[in-house]
Write an enzyme that holds these catalytic residues in place. Structure first.
Site, PDB file in Angstrom:
ATOM      1  N   GLU A   1     -34.240 117.136  47.589  1.00  0.00           N
ATOM      2  CA  GLU A   1     -32.829 116.909  47.251  1.00  0.00           C
ATOM      3  C   GLU A   1     -31.997 118.030  47.834  1.00  0.00           C
ATOM      4  O   GLU A   1     -32.354 119.203  47.727  1.00  0.00           O
ATOM      5  CB  GLU A   1     -32.560 116.922  45.724  1.00  0.00           C
TER       6      GLU A   1
ATOM      7  N   GLU B   1     -37.842 118.266  38.745  1.00  0.00           N
ATOM      8  CA  GLU B   1     -37.157 119.400  38.130  1.00  0.00           C
ATOM      9  C   GLU B   1     -37.518 119.641  36.664  1.00  0.00           C
ATOM     10  O   GLU B   1     -36.658 119.523  35.776  1.00  0.00           O
ATOM     11  CB  GLU B   1     -35.636 119.232  38.255  1.00  0.00           C
TER      12      GLU B   1
HETATM   13  C1  PNW Z   1     -30.504 117.526  40.099  1.00  0.00           C
HETATM   14  N1  PNW Z   1     -28.549 122.954  37.116  1.00  0.00           N
HETATM   15  O1  PNW Z   1     -29.995 117.930  38.867  1.00  0.00           O
HETATM   16  C2  PNW Z   1     -31.181 116.205  39.779  1.00  0.00           C
HETATM   17  O2  PNW Z   1     -32.495 116.067  40.248  1.00  0.00           O
HETATM   18  C3  PNW Z   1     -30.355 115.004  40.098  1.00  0.00           C
HETATM   19  O3  PNW Z   1     -30.719 113.949  39.253  1.00  0.00           O
HETATM   20  C4  PNW Z   1     -28.877 115.374  40.014  1.00  0.00           C
HETATM   21  O4  PNW Z   1     -28.051 114.258  40.137  1.00  0.00           O
HETATM   22  C5  PNW Z   1     -28.621 116.376  41.111  1.00  0.00           C
HETATM   23  O5  PNW Z   1     -29.473 117.498  41.006  1.00  0.00           O
HETATM   24  C6  PNW Z   1     -27.177 116.874  41.141  1.00  0.00           C
HETATM   25  O6  PNW Z   1     -26.855 117.553  39.967  1.00  0.00           O
HETATM   26  C7  PNW Z   1     -29.640 119.203  38.517  1.00  0.00           C
HETATM   27  O7  PNW Z   1     -27.800 123.040  36.103  1.00  0.00           O
HETATM   28  C8  PNW Z   1     -28.858 119.335  37.385  1.00  0.00           C
HETATM   29  O8  PNW Z   1     -28.946 123.990  37.698  1.00  0.00           O
HETATM   30  C9  PNW Z   1     -28.509 120.573  36.910  1.00  0.00           C
HETATM   31  C10 PNW Z   1     -28.938 121.701  37.594  1.00  0.00           C
HETATM   32  C11 PNW Z   1     -29.719 121.574  38.727  1.00  0.00           C
HETATM   33  C12 PNW Z   1     -30.069 120.326  39.187  1.00  0.00           C
END
Ligand code: PNW
Length: 466
Positions: A371, A166
């Site tokens: 994921e 990401e």
């Molecule tokens: C992902 N957003 O994080 C990550 O790859 C993981 O480490 C995390 O635990 C998981 O999703 C759940 O949050 C994100 O703000 C964090 O759009 C923030 C965003 C998207 C993905």
């Protein structure tokens, strides 16, 4: 009820990330990362939580791998902590850190589980941030050196190498809105970070190709499904802008060898993109065996006229800083729900839509869901079980959405649930639980939630009902 089947060859897995589960933050020569600094800065994470101990996976990995085996999974996606294996971010490698991952990988292979290793899941060595971080080109060159070190040490045993997790989050949340480490709020720096993350991907991808030609190469992107509030031309343009920033800023150079012209034009007031040197885009476009897609929720936008009240759905209204660099004229609307504990709208059909779109725009590119999952307020019942029906429902509907895309011919080869264990959910600390296995943070005891039992049955039969 239609049963939806997955073939024997479909890869079922679960995913984690180093800083979220390992703990052991100061053991065996591990250096500091930007997430150590950030989480230890008062006010940055909910309840002041840090990853110092997390799920103590660093000491409990053999039992955790036993859980993966008992779930019947064929693959495990984990990340390598850069500061654990190369404490200062350049030069010397730490043998104890490399050894930890060598044992982890061997432990997976012994259990018949395919190792899917992510090189970077957000834990940049603090020294490299002090030298400029991702907005600095040198960080990409340091990443190439780090990649050569870990691929040299583990390469032939890792089935799939994933360069980045990401990069959208690293760039825009780390340097734009500042809600992730290192917590900077500099729009131009966020766009420079986008480019240097892309460059790091290309450089590391070439390292994988050269050092371990038989391994698969991938990258994981959190792609956004963006919808417009109306069919108006202005709303369609808002969708286009957000799609450029969120999706095509990465997909363009990685899969097509060039940044989209509209992205450069939209952000011209923020930066002239002079950090993109000739030859960079070609370098970034290293062919990928599989594109990793992380999907949780969808996004609803409308064009903002500059006068009417803003909705505060994305923090535009609520805070001074937005991750949407150069898109101040876009308003993010609240969604109809239902929501997960993250406040994220549950929208399974958007996942099918996303997969169809990827097939349409990037034909021939194999895909993998790296994921998908949900945080809910789990409760331990009197019978000591965790009856997380809402998580099961979320997973069932999203895996169904994958089946729907496959039925329409999209080449989706696997699915990794986020997450194997409850863990450190970044800015939300331990308050938000994504695991299919519960972690009691006092005792570090692991308990299968109902969703883990449900997932095991799905993986065993390859059949989704309902
Ligand atoms: C992902 N957003 O994080 C990550 O790859 C993981 O480490 C995390 O635990 C998981 O999703 C759940 O949050 C994100 O703000 C964090 O759009 C923030 C965003 C998207 C993905």
């Amino acid at each position: 009820m239609t049963a939806r089947n997955f073939p024997e060859s479909f890869v079922w897995g679960s995913a984690t990330a180093a800083y979220q589960i390992e703990g052991a933050a100061t053991e065996d020569g591990r250096g500091r990362s930007i997430w150590d600094t950030y989480s230890h800065t008062p006010g940055r994470t909910l309840n002041g939580d840090t990853g110092d101990v997390a799920a103590d996976h660093y000491h409990r990995w053999p039992q955790d791998l036993d859980h993966i085996a008992a779930l019947g999974l064929s693959a495990y996606r984990f990340s390598i902590s850069w500061p654990r294996v190369q404490p200062g971010g350049s030069g010397r490698f730490n043998p104890a850190g490399l050894d930890f991952y060598a044992r982890l990988v061997d432990g997976l292979l012994e259990r018949g589980i395919r190792p899917v290793a992510t090189m970077y899941h957000w834990d940049l060595p603090q020294e490299l941030e002090d030298a400029g971080g991702w907005p600095a080109r040198d960080t990409a060159l340091r990443f190439e050196e780090y990649a050569a070190g870990i691929v040299g040490a583990l390469g032939d045993r890792v089935h799939t190498w994933t360069t980045l997790n990401e990069p959208w989050c690293s760039a825009y949340l780390g340097y734009g809105s500042g809600v992730h480490a290192p917590g900077r709020t500099e729009p131009a720096a966020a766009l420079a970070a986008v480019h240097h993350l892309n460059l790091a991907h290309g450089l590391a991808g070439r390292v994988v190709r050269e050092l371990t030609p038989s391994a698969e190469l991938s990258v994981t992107l959190n792609l956004h499904v963006v919808r417009g509030a109306s069919g108006s031309a202005a709303d369609a343009d808002a969708v286009r802008r957000i799609d450029a920033l969120a999706n095509r800023a990465f997909l363009g150079p990685m899969l097509q060898g060039a940044y989209p012209a509209d992205l450069l034009a939209d952000t011209a007031a923020v930066t002239d993109w002079s950090f993109v040197r000739s030859g960079d885009e070609k370098l970034i476009a290293v062919p990928l065996d599989v594109l990793g897609v992380n999907y949780y929720s969808s996004t609803l936008v409308r064009a903002w006229d500059g006068h009417s009240a803003r909705s505060a759905a994305d923090g535009h209204g609520a805070s001074a800083h937005s991750p949407w660099v150069g898109a101040e004229d876009v308003d993010f609307l609240p969604q109809p729900g239902p929501y997960t504990a993250m406040g994220w709208n549950i929208d399974p059909p958007a996942l099918t839509e996303l997969l169809l779109r990827l097939r349409h725009d990037y034909p021939g590119q194999p895909l993998m869901i790296t994921e998908n999952g949900a945080a809910f307020d789990d409760v331990v019942s009197a019978d000591a079980g965790v009856h997380d029906d809402r998580r099961i429902d979320y997973l069932r509907r999203h895996i169904g959405a994958v089946a729907d895309a496959r039925a329409q011919g999209v080449d989706v080869r696997g699915y990794f649930v986020w997450s194997l264990l409850d863990n450190f959910e970044w800015g939300y600390g331990y308050d938000r639980r994504f695991g299919i296995i519960r972690v009691d943070y006092d005792t570090q005891e692991r308990t299968w939630k109902d969703s883990a039992h449900w997932y095991r049955r799905l993986v065993a039969t390859g059949q989704l009902d309902g």
